[in-house]
Design a protein around this motif. Sequence first.
Motif, PDB file in Angstrom:
ATOM      1  N   GLY A  16       0.660  -0.735   0.474  1.00 59.32           N
ATOM      2  CA  GLY A  16       0.184  -0.224   0.149  1.00 59.32           C
ATOM      3  C   GLY A  16       0.536   1.423   0.355  1.00 59.32           C
ATOM      4  N   ASP A  17       0.274   2.167   0.111  1.00 63.09           N
ATOM      5  CA  ASP A  17       0.689   3.658  -0.057  1.00 63.09           C
ATOM      6  C   ASP A  17       0.847   4.005   0.776  1.00 63.09           C
ATOM      7  OD1 ASP A  17       1.998   6.577  -1.080  1.00 63.09           O
ATOM      8  OD2 ASP A  17      -0.049   7.672  -0.865  1.00 63.09           O
ATOM      9  N   ILE A  18       2.203   3.818   2.126  1.00 64.17           N
ATOM     10  CA  ILE A  18       2.751   3.928   3.261  1.00 64.17           C
ATOM     11  C   ILE A  18       3.551   4.253   3.065  1.00 64.17           C
ATOM     12  CG2 ILE A  18       1.185   2.136   4.763  1.00 64.17           C
ATOM     13  CD1 ILE A  18       3.789  -0.140   4.671  1.00 64.17           C
ATOM     14  N   GLU A  19       4.114   4.694   4.826  1.00 65.30           N
ATOM     15  CA  GLU A  19       5.342   5.332   5.018  1.00 65.30           C
ATOM     16  C   GLU A  19       6.271   4.359   6.342  1.00 65.30           C
ATOM     17  OE1 GLU A  19       6.509   9.506   4.689  1.00 65.30           O
ATOM     18  OE2 GLU A  19       5.023  10.036   2.795  1.00 65.30           O
ATOM     19  N   ILE A  20       7.442   4.058   5.871  1.00 66.84           N
ATOM     20  CA  ILE A  20       7.953   3.018   6.915  1.00 66.84           C
ATOM     21  C   ILE A  20       9.311   3.662   7.351  1.00 66.84           C
ATOM     22  CG2 ILE A  20       9.555   1.206   7.480  1.00 66.84           C
ATOM     23  CD1 ILE A  20       7.384  -0.301   5.635  1.00 66.84           C
ATOM     24  N   GLY A  21       9.064   4.414   8.487  1.00 69.94           N
ATOM     25  CA  GLY A  21      10.661   5.618   9.112  1.00 69.94           C
ATOM     26  C   GLY A  21      12.142   4.618   8.908  1.00 69.94           C
ATOM     27  N   ASN A  22      13.330   5.380   9.706  1.00 72.21           N
ATOM     28  CA  ASN A  22      14.608   5.183   9.359  1.00 72.21           C
ATOM     29  C   ASN A  22      14.558   3.899  10.960  1.00 72.21           C
ATOM     30  OD1 ASN A  22      15.179   6.899   7.523  1.00 72.21           O
ATOM     31  ND2 ASN A  22      15.366   8.302   8.467  1.00 72.21           N
ATOM     32  N   ASN A  23      15.502   3.026  10.209  1.00 67.77           N
ATOM     33  CA  ASN A  23      16.603   2.234  11.660  1.00 67.77           C
ATOM     34  C   ASN A  23      14.742   0.868  11.992  1.00 67.77           C
ATOM     35  OD1 ASN A  23      18.441   3.430  11.765  1.00 67.77           O
ATOM     36  ND2 ASN A  23      18.110   4.811  12.990  1.00 67.77           N
ATOM     37  N   VAL A  24      14.896   0.586  10.930  1.00 64.95           N
ATOM     38  CA  VAL A  24      13.395  -0.522  11.509  1.00 64.95           C
ATOM     39  C   VAL A  24      13.727  -2.071  10.723  1.00 64.95           C
ATOM     40  CG1 VAL A  24      10.848  -0.389  10.983  1.00 64.95           C
ATOM     41  CG2 VAL A  24      11.237   1.659  11.214  1.00 64.95           C
ATOM     42  N   ALA A  25      13.063  -2.655  11.901  1.00 63.79           N
ATOM     43  CA  ALA A  25      13.043  -3.976  11.853  1.00 63.79           C
ATOM     44  C   ALA A  25      11.736  -4.687  11.571  1.00 63.79           C
ATOM     45  CB  ALA A  25      13.765  -4.542  12.250  1.00 63.79           C
ATOM     46  N   ILE A  26      11.435  -5.377  10.201  1.00 65.30           N
ATOM     47  CA  ILE A  26      11.292  -6.015  10.035  1.00 65.30           C
ATOM     48  C   ILE A  26      10.521  -7.315   9.982  1.00 65.30           C
ATOM     49  CG2 ILE A  26       8.478  -6.169   8.142  1.00 65.30           C
ATOM     50  CD1 ILE A  26       9.268  -3.127   7.423  1.00 65.30           C
ATOM     51  N   GLY A  27       9.442  -8.058  11.259  1.00 64.29           N
ATOM     52  CA  GLY A  27       9.999  -9.365  11.584  1.00 64.29           C
ATOM     53  C   GLY A  27       9.886 -10.252  10.138  1.00 64.29           C
ATOM     54  N   GLY A  65       6.729  -6.253  13.871  1.00 64.27           N
ATOM     55  CA  GLY A  65       6.308  -7.936  13.317  1.00 64.27           C
ATOM     56  C   GLY A  65       4.368  -8.333  13.263  1.00 64.27           C
ATOM     57  N   GLY A  66       4.141  -9.557  13.281  1.00 67.55           N
ATOM     58  CA  GLY A  66       2.503  -9.868  13.271  1.00 67.55           C
ATOM     59  C   GLY A  66       2.207  -9.833  12.431  1.00 67.55           C
ATOM     60  N   VAL A  67       0.506  -9.412  11.908  1.00 69.19           N
ATOM     61  CA  VAL A  67      -0.522  -9.782  10.768  1.00 69.19           C
ATOM     62  C   VAL A  67      -1.247  -9.253  11.416  1.00 69.19           C
ATOM     63  CG1 VAL A  67      -1.534 -11.084   9.221  1.00 69.19           C
ATOM     64  CG2 VAL A  67       0.613 -11.794   9.649  1.00 69.19           C
ATOM     65  N   PRO A  68      -1.766  -8.019  11.368  1.00 69.49           N
ATOM     66  CA  PRO A  68      -1.133  -7.062  10.855  1.00 69.49           C
ATOM     67  C   PRO A  68       0.128  -6.497  11.529  1.00 69.49           C
ATOM     68  CG  PRO A  68      -3.123  -6.072  11.757  1.00 69.49           C
ATOM     69  CD  PRO A  68      -3.242  -7.288  11.968  1.00 69.49           C
ATOM     70  N   ALA A  69       1.069  -5.935  11.325  1.00 67.22           N
ATOM     71  CA  ALA A  69       2.402  -5.846  11.553  1.00 67.22           C
ATOM     72  C   ALA A  69       1.769  -4.741  12.547  1.00 67.22           C
ATOM     73  CB  ALA A  69       2.915  -5.523  10.800  1.00 67.22           C
ATOM     74  N   LYS A  70       2.527  -4.764  14.049  1.00 64.57           N
ATOM     75  CA  LYS A  70       2.297  -4.046  15.083  1.00 64.57           C
ATOM     76  C   LYS A  70       4.031  -3.639  15.876  1.00 64.57           C
ATOM     77  CE  LYS A  70       0.452  -7.097  18.112  1.00 64.57           C
ATOM     78  NZ  LYS A  70      -0.176  -7.541  19.430  1.00 64.57           N
ATOM     79  N   ILE A  71       4.190  -2.677  16.801  1.00 65.26           N
ATOM     80  CA  ILE A  71       5.638  -2.207  17.406  1.00 65.26           C
ATOM     81  C   ILE A  71       5.285  -3.857  17.946  1.00 65.26           C
ATOM     82  CG2 ILE A  71       7.142  -1.316  18.583  1.00 65.26           C
ATOM     83  CD1 ILE A  71       5.266   1.361  17.531  1.00 65.26           C
ATOM     84  N   ILE A  72       6.460  -4.238  18.117  1.00 65.19           N
ATOM     85  CA  ILE A  72       6.775  -5.775  19.089  1.00 65.19           C
ATOM     86  C   ILE A  72       8.103  -4.894  20.135  1.00 65.19           C
ATOM     87  CG2 ILE A  72       5.562  -7.299  17.747  1.00 65.19           C
ATOM     88  CD1 ILE A  72       8.112  -8.193  16.557  1.00 65.19           C
ATOM     89  N   SER A  73       8.765  -3.983  19.611  1.00 68.81           N
ATOM     90  CA  SER A  73      10.083  -4.258  20.975  1.00 68.81           C
ATOM     91  C   SER A  73      10.275  -2.252  20.138  1.00 68.81           C
ATOM     92  CB  SER A  73      10.796  -4.358  20.294  1.00 68.81           C
ATOM     93  OG  SER A  73      12.162  -4.334  20.740  1.00 68.81           O
ATOM     94  N   ASN A  74      11.310  -2.136  21.293  1.00 70.40           N
ATOM     95  CA  ASN A  74      11.305  -0.559  20.485  1.00 70.40           C
ATOM     96  C   ASN A  74      12.683  -0.359  20.413  1.00 70.40           C
ATOM     97  OD1 ASN A  74       9.495   1.393  21.699  1.00 70.40           O
ATOM     98  ND2 ASN A  74      10.095   0.986  23.220  1.00 70.40           N
ATOM     99  N   ASN A  75      13.406  -1.958  19.670  1.00 65.51           N
ATOM    100  CA  ASN A  75      14.852  -1.166  19.988  1.00 65.51           C
ATOM    101  C   ASN A  75      14.929  -1.247  18.235  1.00 65.51           C
ATOM    102  OD1 ASN A  75      16.048  -3.111  22.085  1.00 65.51           O
ATOM    103  ND2 ASN A  75      15.086  -5.023  21.246  1.00 65.51           N
TER     104      ASN A  75
END
Length: 192
Positions: A137-148, A164-174
């Motif tokens: 989709g027409d989305i933006e993902i920031g810098n320094n992001v890890a996608i599980g 991570g997850g379906v749909p993805a949500k924040i799972i860590s602040n790392n």
Amino acid sequence: MIKSKEDLKYYLKCDKKALRVSDKKKFPMPFDSIWRYEIILRKCEYHKNLNHKLCYFYYKYKLNRLSEKLTLKFEPNVFGPGLSIAHFGTIIINPNATVGDNCRIHEGVTIGATNGQASAPKIGNNCFIGSGAKIIGDIEIGNNVAIGAGAVVVNNVGDNVTIGGVPAKIISNNDSSSNIIKATEMVFKNGK
């Protein structure tokens, strides 16, 4: 975007560093198929951006042939320097997507548009994309992001998080720093 020979050399040095390709090869030709793919991709970008039509079509042909063999589908001018394709195998990237510097991407990833729309994801610098992730989709993902691995990303994501997850949500602040090589910080444009 590659607009000169110096830019081409810089992108290739960053990609080589990100892939951990050794300078101590016995033969000057790269035998690693992913490294070969990235070289052809960058040369294709260079010739396309400088409007060298004959050379562009030659490298586009080579890129398409190797794409079929490795089941990768990358278009020119999507990725910044420091691209690291971890494994070949079914990676599909929409040509309208933009991905910043130092991206590490694994197999089974799709970065695409929704319902045939022209707009595609915009992904920041220093991002890690795990196996089987779908970014749609027409989305933006920031810098320094890890996608599980296996994440389905359909909403905007801020900086410095793991999702991570379906749909993805924040799972860590790392952030993604433990998963990538910041090649653009290691290679300077002046060749050092």
